[in-house]
Every structure is written in structure tokens, then in C-alpha cells.
Design an enzyme around this catalytic site. Sequence first.
Site, PDB file in Angstrom:
ATOM      1  N   THR A 159       0.826  -1.205   0.000  1.00  0.00           N
ATOM      2  CA  THR A 159       0.000   0.000   0.000  1.00  0.00           C
ATOM      3  C   THR A 159       0.864   1.260   0.000  1.00  0.00           C
ATOM      4  O   THR A 159       1.731   1.434   0.858  1.00  0.00           O
ATOM      5  CB  THR A 159      -0.888   0.014   1.259  1.00  0.00           C
ATOM      6  OG1 THR A 159      -1.658  -1.185   1.297  1.00  0.00           O
ATOM      7  CG2 THR A 159      -1.806   1.213   1.275  1.00  0.00           C
ATOM      8  N   GLU A 160       0.644   2.129  -0.996  1.00  0.00           N
ATOM      9  CA  GLU A 160       1.343   3.415  -1.089  1.00  0.00           C
ATOM     10  C   GLU A 160       2.869   3.255  -1.068  1.00  0.00           C
ATOM     11  O   GLU A 160       3.587   4.151  -0.631  1.00  0.00           O
ATOM     12  CB  GLU A 160       0.893   4.356   0.036  1.00  0.00           C
ATOM     13  CG  GLU A 160      -0.622   4.536   0.124  1.00  0.00           C
ATOM     14  CD  GLU A 160      -1.231   5.166  -1.124  1.00  0.00           C
ATOM     15  OE1 GLU A 160      -0.566   6.018  -1.726  1.00  0.00           O
ATOM     16  OE2 GLU A 160      -2.359   4.806  -1.481  1.00  0.00           O
ATOM     17  N   LEU A 161       3.355   2.128  -1.546  1.00  0.00           N
ATOM     18  CA  LEU A 161       4.783   1.799  -1.592  1.00  0.00           C
ATOM     19  C   LEU A 161       5.434   1.786  -0.209  1.00  0.00           C
ATOM     20  O   LEU A 161       6.658   1.966  -0.071  1.00  0.00           O
ATOM     21  CB  LEU A 161       5.558   2.742  -2.518  1.00  0.00           C
ATOM     22  CG  LEU A 161       5.235   2.669  -4.013  1.00  0.00           C
ATOM     23  CD1 LEU A 161       6.232   3.530  -4.792  1.00  0.00           C
ATOM     24  CD2 LEU A 161       5.265   1.249  -4.546  1.00  0.00           C
TER      25      LEU A 161
ATOM     26  N   TRP B  50       5.463   6.587  -0.818  1.00  0.00           N
ATOM     27  CA  TRP B  50       5.585   7.558  -1.913  1.00  0.00           C
ATOM     28  C   TRP B  50       4.783   8.827  -1.640  1.00  0.00           C
ATOM     29  O   TRP B  50       4.607   9.658  -2.520  1.00  0.00           O
ATOM     30  CB  TRP B  50       5.199   6.923  -3.249  1.00  0.00           C
ATOM     31  CG  TRP B  50       3.743   6.577  -3.481  1.00  0.00           C
ATOM     32  CD1 TRP B  50       2.697   6.721  -2.633  1.00  0.00           C
ATOM     33  CD2 TRP B  50       3.195   6.034  -4.688  1.00  0.00           C
ATOM     34  NE1 TRP B  50       1.523   6.300  -3.218  1.00  0.00           N
ATOM     35  CE2 TRP B  50       1.809   5.870  -4.496  1.00  0.00           C
ATOM     36  CE3 TRP B  50       3.740   5.669  -5.915  1.00  0.00           C
ATOM     37  CZ2 TRP B  50       0.960   5.345  -5.476  1.00  0.00           C
ATOM     38  CZ3 TRP B  50       2.891   5.149  -6.885  1.00  0.00           C
ATOM     39  CH2 TRP B  50       1.531   4.988  -6.670  1.00  0.00           C
TER      40      TRP B  50
END
Length: 398
Positions: A146-148, A298
Site C-alpha cells: 500500500t502506497e509503496l 511515496w
Amino acid sequence: MKKNVCLYFQVHQPTRLRLYRFFDIGKDSHYYDDFANRTILRRVATKCYLPMNELLLAQIKACKGKFKVSFSITGTVLEQFDRYAPEVIDSFKALLDTGCVELLCETYNHSLAALKNGIELSNQVEKQKLALKNYFGVEPQVFRNTELIYSDDIGADLYGMGFKTVLTEGAKHIMGWRSPNFVYSNDKEPRQKLLLRNYTFSDDIAFRFSNKGWEEWPLTADKFVKWLVEADGEVINLFMDYETFGEHQDAECGIFDFMKALPAAVLATRELSFVTPSEAARKLKPVSTLEVPQPISWADEERDVTAWLGNELQQDSFNKLYDLVEKLSIIDDPVLWADFGHLQESDHFYYMCTKYFSDGDVHKYFNPYDTPYEAFINYMNVLSDFIIRVNEAYATKN
């Protein structure tokens, strides 16, 4: 040797909560805004998913298989496709049939489980793998959290689940002088390869493309490819939200024309080629290990997890939610597990973010609430009802 270009898109839509008042607690356990979920999903499908899938399919065929892309598609959005826009699933199947598209694994509910509970992370990974098998007949080999979100420990947990390649952010405070345009390895598990997002090039497309105040506006495919050719390294990872195309960046700004021209412009150089994440991991060796003791992502300028857990509102609701894991495991009720999954979606915590200045504008764009405090109150009302249900079911088990 040719330099590699790796394109990855995140596909996700949250399960939005309805306006849930204090007086609903204990009386009404339907938490979701079905109208908003359907309306937004249909809108984004029309503006982004369907036209972009059609565009990518045409370019893959035009480039005779030399153009390649990858996606992670959350279980949450797959449920909404199934319910509101099944034609989107068919369009992704058509892309997969080309053999030029790779599907990556992530958490089923686009959750922050990796930051809190290894068992729940494993549960969501297994559920996502099953969903990808059922919908598309694939078994993902690469993980994109999730979201890097990534750290050494998270990477090691994922390696234990069989993922030898993980995508994450080329965060400046982690990289220092090093370039994100190489493959690295996990400091705690050197056999695990890391592909790092080049945030400058990725954000040129995802955020700056339509900004007429940007000194490089307008961005053309030829100009962008020239930058890629001049860049150092072995692999340039362009990772972004799929909703960039047509939703965050309107079609009128030329974003579709840019993407239509990009594959041929890249391949015309003869210095660049497209790869999927699995291909990049197979072709390239790590240049060194990468030490990431604290989680990165990120999001925002800080590239950390403060977008979701940076204030007391977020931390309080997050901790209260995950305090229920042990009871839920004992109860093992599929309806409660499903609601628990939807309440884990990282978007709910993102809405509570109190950041301002440059990042605040980004948060405001994605936020259906007028203030972070309204988001917190609404979420906590829902969570309060959910806790009552969990405690009642737990009492009957004992």
C-alpha cells in the site's frame, strides 16, 4: 545494454463511508455510501479505466509486444468493478491476454496492516492472491505494498511470504547520493530485490503534466524520452496512480495523447526498452543493499507514513481498530472480517491528515470531508458500532 523502463500503475478506489451519526451507533450497521461508491466508480471507469485500457491495448499491439506495463489492482476496487462496472474487469483481462502485462500483489484492502500486524498482513496478502487467481487466473510474483510503504522488516516479512521482488520509493533521505535507477536488495534479506520509484520522472507525469506554471510545460513524449535517455542507471521505474489519466489529469490537458505517443518514442531510441517488474528483477543484479530502518512511502515531501499516522486522531483510530484482531480471530465471522477489511483501508486515515502547505492541497483534493476532524468523528462513530458488534459476538463465543 539497453536501459530499461518499468511502468507500474496502482488501481484502487476506497469503500467510502456514509454520513454515520452518533445516534446510529448500535442501531444501524450499514456503514457504506453505496450511491457515492457507485457514482464515483462509474465516473472513473468512464474517464480513466476503460479509455486507458483501450489505449494501452492498442499500443501493445502496435508495438508488437515490446511495450509492457504492470498493475496492482486492490481487492476493494475489484469488488466495486464486479458490482458496478464488470466491463472494466473484461478490459483488464484483454490486456493480460497480450502477455505484456504483469499483475502485482498487494494488500487486499489497500491497508496499513504491514505497520501493525504481521498476521493480518499475511491474511490480506493471501486473500489478494486468491482474488487475482479467481478473477484473472494469475499468481503474482512481485509485491507492491500500500502506497509503496516499505522497511527492512516489512520486506523480510514479505520475503517469508515468497516475494523475492518488492516495489518501493526511491526516497531521497534513504538514497542519499545513490540513484534510484538501479536494482537494490533488502538489508536484512539480501536475496530480496528492490525496484525503486524514480519520483522525479513519475511526478512529472502524475502531478506536473498539466501545470502551465511548470517551467517544462508542455511535456511531450519526445522531450520526456530525451530525459530518460540522458538519465543514469539501468532501470527507470515510473510508478503512479492509474487515475492520473483522465481523473487527476483531465483528458483535455493532453495526458492521453502523451501516453499514446510514449511507447513508440521510447522504442524508437533503440537505447531504451520496456520491462515488467519480474523481467527487471531477472535481468538485473542488485548494485548494493539498501538500509531502510523506518517505513517509507511515496506520499508527500517526507516520503514517510505521516500522511496516515502523523497525528493523534489517526493514531487513536488506527490503534483502536487493530486492537480488535485477537477477538475477530476467535469469532471468525466472515461478515465481521469483511467490515474489518474495509475499515482498514488507508484512505480513511488519509482523510484525517492535518498537513497543510504544499501537501495540504493534495490531501484536500482526495478528501470527501470538509475537515480532518469531520473525517475522524465519522470514522469513530462507525468504529464504535463495529466494536459493539465484535464485543457482542465475542461474548456469545465465550
